[in-house]
Design a protein around this motif. Sequence first.
Motif, PDB file in Angstrom:
ATOM      1  N   TYR A  52       8.592  -6.491   1.917  1.00 22.02           N
ATOM      2  CA  TYR A  52       8.135  -5.624   3.020  1.00 22.02           C
ATOM      3  C   TYR A  52       9.175  -4.506   3.222  1.00 22.02           C
ATOM      4  CZ  TYR A  52       5.155  -9.675   3.864  1.00 22.02           C
ATOM      5  OH  TYR A  52       4.265 -10.699   3.708  1.00 22.02           O
ATOM      6  N   ASN A  56       8.043  -5.579   9.243  1.00 22.93           N
ATOM      7  CA  ASN A  56       6.720  -5.983   9.741  1.00 22.93           C
ATOM      8  C   ASN A  56       6.548  -5.552  11.187  1.00 22.93           C
ATOM      9  OD1 ASN A  56       7.969  -8.165   7.816  1.00 22.93           O
ATOM     10  ND2 ASN A  56       5.760  -8.224   7.497  1.00 22.93           N
ATOM     11  N   ASP A  57       5.284  -5.389  11.602  1.00 20.92           N
ATOM     12  CA  ASP A  57       5.026  -4.971  12.992  1.00 20.92           C
ATOM     13  C   ASP A  57       4.876  -6.185  13.908  1.00 20.92           C
ATOM     14  OD1 ASP A  57       2.515  -5.953  12.462  1.00 20.92           O
ATOM     15  OD2 ASP A  57       1.472  -4.026  12.609  1.00 20.92           O
ATOM     16  N   ILE A  63       4.402  -2.874   7.402  1.00 19.76           N
ATOM     17  CA  ILE A  63       4.383  -1.486   7.901  1.00 19.76           C
ATOM     18  C   ILE A  63       4.210  -0.500   6.751  1.00 19.76           C
ATOM     19  CG2 ILE A  63       5.762   0.310   9.064  1.00 19.76           C
ATOM     20  CD1 ILE A  63       6.989  -1.911  10.786  1.00 19.76           C
ATOM     21  N   ARG A  66       0.688  -0.359   5.595  1.00 19.53           N
ATOM     22  CA  ARG A  66      -0.146   0.295   6.623  1.00 19.53           C
ATOM     23  C   ARG A  66       0.049   1.818   6.598  1.00 19.53           C
ATOM     24  NH1 ARG A  66      -2.717  -2.723  10.165  1.00 19.53           N
ATOM     25  NH2 ARG A  66      -2.636  -1.265  11.905  1.00 19.53           N
ATOM     26  N   MET A 227      -1.114   3.499  14.737  1.00 21.72           N
ATOM     27  CA  MET A 227       0.182   2.834  14.534  1.00 21.72           C
ATOM     28  C   MET A 227       1.210   3.347  15.534  1.00 21.72           C
ATOM     29  SD  MET A 227       0.408   2.811  10.380  1.00 21.72           S
ATOM     30  CE  MET A 227       1.975   1.952  10.279  1.00 21.72           C
ATOM     31  N   ALA A 231       3.085   1.100  18.285  1.00 20.74           N
ATOM     32  CA  ALA A 231       4.548   1.056  18.272  1.00 20.74           C
ATOM     33  C   ALA A 231       5.145   1.505  19.604  1.00 20.74           C
ATOM     34  CB  ALA A 231       5.079   1.931  17.146  1.00 20.74           C
ATOM     35  N   MET A 241       9.648   1.751  14.330  1.00 21.93           N
ATOM     36  CA  MET A 241       8.194   1.609  14.128  1.00 21.93           C
ATOM     37  C   MET A 241       7.434   2.845  14.604  1.00 21.93           C
ATOM     38  SD  MET A 241       7.548  -2.369  15.093  1.00 21.93           S
ATOM     39  CE  MET A 241       5.845  -2.092  15.482  1.00 21.93           C
ATOM     40  N   TYR A 244       8.273   5.928  11.755  1.00 19.40           N
ATOM     41  CA  TYR A 244       7.561   5.964  10.464  1.00 19.40           C
ATOM     42  C   TYR A 244       6.236   6.736  10.533  1.00 19.40           C
ATOM     43  CZ  TYR A 244      10.830   2.224   9.046  1.00 19.40           C
ATOM     44  OH  TYR A 244      11.946   1.488   8.764  1.00 19.40           O
TER      45      TYR A 244
END
Lengths: 274, 256
Positions: A52, A56-57, A63, A66, A227, A231, A241, A244
């Motif tokens: 990853y 990760n979210d 992430i 996604r 997203m 976030a 988060m 990005y």
Amino acid sequence: MAIRILKNPQAVIGLVITLFVLSVAVFAPILAPNDPEQVNIMLKFGSPSEQYPFGNDALGRCIFSRLIYGARYSMAVSLPILIILSAIGLFLGTLSVCGGKRINAILDYICNTFIALPQLMVGIALIGMLGSGFVNIVIAIVIGMWAWFTKMVRAYSQVEMGKDYILAARISGCGKMKLVFKHLIPNILPQFLVFFSTGIATSILMVSIFAFLGLGLPAGTPEWGAMLKDASTHIYNHPEMLVYPGVCILVTSAGFVLFGEAVRDILMSGEDAL
Amino acid sequence: MLSIQNITKTFSVRGGGAKNMTALNGVSFDIAKGEFCAIVGESGSGKSTLSRIIAGLIPQTSGSVLWNGNESLDPKVIGLKKLYKRIQLVLQDAKSSLDPHFTVYKSIAEPLRNLSEVSKKDEKKRVLELLRQMDLPEEILKRKPHELSGGQQKRVCIARALAADPELLIFDEAISGLDVILRKSILDLLKQIHRTRGCTMLFITHDMDVALYMASRIIVMKDGEVVEDTLCGGDASCLSHPYSKLLAAAMLPKNE
């Protein structure tokens, strides 16, 4: 034209970014290391790792994957919007100029009325009425932006219609349809393509804003605006988060705008040179 | 053949209170078949407005333009195709009257496609024939207007007008902006076209010198009115109106 684009640094940067984003959107299933919608609560806010890359979210979703799929969803919404807007703009803009004084005055009045309303407010009101979802977002943005496209085509068409080659085409026996399709549209196309490219940036931002306000695509869809919204609730614990998707929106929009504006500059300098 | 009857044209002027500006005031004359007629006048005398009314590009306020005695030339009545098969207009600025995206071939072939029913093969033959008549090389067919010289652009415009094989050719300030050598070659080309084709020509110019060189009949216009209409034999002695004499006096003296 292609050589002049390649010689312009701004155009090259814009083109590279645009092609990169489009490639990511097309090859998302190959490029994404994980399923973007796969929830794994055990990996909640997981740190970046080989599996990853961006961590990760809150639901343990990858992430990075996604973000890659986000390019696909953002483009999938923006491009149809732009294609519909272009068709409406070219049809009504040229009709306004070639259809006679009365049609021109009526269309001008309607366009001015729509332009007076803020695009975002129109979009929010329409999505509020129609509900969220892909088709409704497209409808809302098209209704918010069609008048701008129509006005732009109308303005360029009016300039071209006053030129001698249009008069000469009439004397050569061209009817209104031939005049529009053979002479007018090919001559406004360069300026129109510039508006198209900058319109994509506006459209991506509009979709992202709708998603941020909770009016976007269905929950869980890996779209950059959505997203960003997800976030935002973790801004103090995991600000990365938010960064990005924000950077993705910024870079993609900048790519299209840079390319569009560079093409406009190239075309304008070409006209001066002639 | 062409009968201009009491043509009046007024334009409404915006700003400073609505008022009308009269560009043409009761202009009347007839042009016979095969005639080479020049309309001379200074800027603002209404020459170009008259040419555009004859070509059906703008409507007159009153009066009529008739063909062969009683046929109307109104495009709404006879249609664009019939009008432009009869009349062709060569505009002042050759470069801007050629579509920047069209090659020379497409520009010359356009009236053929729209106004004549010719096959693809005949179309190419006809374009090449026109090109030869205009003294233009074949290799320019694929070129676009900005790749042509001023003289070539002008010749392409004349070729395009001739493609429709019109009965009346109108040249609106067709030689302005050209250098003297080019000007002479275009004027001689027009004379040759008139001789070989026998079509009627209406030559609009502000230059009395050119009008006397080209035309057998001169119509002098001032402030939207015809002040003199006379047959000429190549020198200014045929002119009798003081304004016509003034225009003739403004010509550059010829070297002895």
